[in-house]
Design a protein around this motif. Structure first.
Motif, short mmCIF file in Angstrom:
data_model
loop_
_atom_site.label_atom_id
_atom_site.label_comp_id
_atom_site.label_asym_id
_atom_site.label_seq_id
_atom_site.Cartn_x
_atom_site.Cartn_y
_atom_site.Cartn_z
N CYS A 296 3.25 8.39 -7.65
CA CYS A 296 1.84 8.77 -7.68
C CYS A 296 1.43 9.19 -9.09
O CYS A 296 2.18 9.89 -9.78
CB CYS A 296 1.63 9.93 -6.70
SG CYS A 296 -0.05 10.58 -6.64
N SER B 173 -0.90 -1.88 -4.77
CA SER B 173 -0.37 -2.62 -5.91
C SER B 173 -0.11 -4.05 -5.47
O SER B 173 0.46 -4.28 -4.41
CB SER B 173 0.92 -1.98 -6.42
OG SER B 173 1.49 -2.79 -7.43
N TRP C 197 -2.86 4.36 -2.85
CA TRP C 197 -3.16 3.31 -3.80
C TRP C 197 -2.50 2.01 -3.34
O TRP C 197 -1.62 2.01 -2.50
CB TRP C 197 -2.71 3.69 -5.21
CG TRP C 197 -1.23 3.72 -5.45
CD1 TRP C 197 -0.46 2.74 -6.01
CD2 TRP C 197 -0.33 4.81 -5.16
NE1 TRP C 197 0.85 3.13 -6.07
CE2 TRP C 197 0.96 4.41 -5.56
CE3 TRP C 197 -0.48 6.08 -4.60
CZ2 TRP C 197 2.08 5.21 -5.42
CZ3 TRP C 197 0.64 6.89 -4.45
CH2 TRP C 197 1.89 6.46 -4.86
N ARG D 207 0.87 -1.19 0.00
CA ARG D 207 0.00 0.00 0.00
C ARG D 207 0.90 1.23 0.00
O ARG D 207 1.87 1.29 0.75
CB ARG D 207 -0.91 -0.02 1.22
CG ARG D 207 -1.93 -1.14 1.15
CD ARG D 207 -2.89 -1.13 2.34
NE ARG D 207 -3.86 -2.19 2.21
CZ ARG D 207 -3.66 -3.45 2.58
NH1 ARG D 207 -2.51 -3.82 3.09
NH2 ARG D 207 -4.60 -4.36 2.43
N HIS E 192 -2.38 11.07 -1.81
CA HIS E 192 -3.18 10.08 -2.53
C HIS E 192 -2.70 8.68 -2.12
O HIS E 192 -1.51 8.45 -1.93
CB HIS E 192 -3.01 10.27 -4.04
CG HIS E 192 -3.61 9.18 -4.87
ND1 HIS E 192 -4.96 8.98 -4.97
CD2 HIS E 192 -3.03 8.22 -5.64
CE1 HIS E 192 -5.20 7.95 -5.75
NE2 HIS E 192 -4.04 7.47 -6.18
#
Length: 133
Positions: free
Chosen positions: A64, A37, A35, A25, A33
């Protein structure tokens, strides 16, 4: 940790293990931000000499997609993912330096325990840029 480690570039007597597809993470240090993977790769270089060992590690980072001038960000791993990474590393050490026979099925899959949306963003992945992915 050593961000200069390269895949297949080893000092004499060193061995390599690449853990592929770990869930990480990320959070951008500029815009915050977040996200996830499922294709975070971790590179280990290992050496044993006179009964003592060393392990160097490189975690491949990502940038990012929302920032105009993004920085490479380090992933965070869950406790379960870390335990599986270390389990697999120990098995590789036992194989390389102690002659233990390891079958591919002995290695634990690093479980994706959270939904990951969309395809892997190769343009923003340090591992892809360096030919690891």
């Amino acid at each position: 940790e050593d961000d200069s480690l390269q895949v297949h570039v080893l000092k004499p007597g060193w061995k390599q293990f690449v853990q592929r597809r770990a869930l990480g993470r990320f959070q951008c240090s500029q815009c915050f931000h977040e996200w996830s993977s499922a294709k975070v790769h971790v590179l280990f270089h290992m050496h044993r000499h006179r009964g003592k060992g060393k392990v160097w590690m490189r975690i491949f980072r990502q940038v990012c997609r929302q920032c105009p001038d993004p920085r490479l960000e380090e992933p965070k791993f869950s406790q379960e993912t870390m335990e599986r990474l270390l389990h697999n590393l120990v098995l590789k050490i036992l194989k390389y330096f102690y002659g233990l026979s390891i079958k591919p099925s002995d290695l634990l899959e690093v479980v994706v325990d959270a939904p990951v949306a969309g395809p892997h963003d190769s343009a923003r992945c340090e591992g892809c840029q360096l030919g690891v992915c």
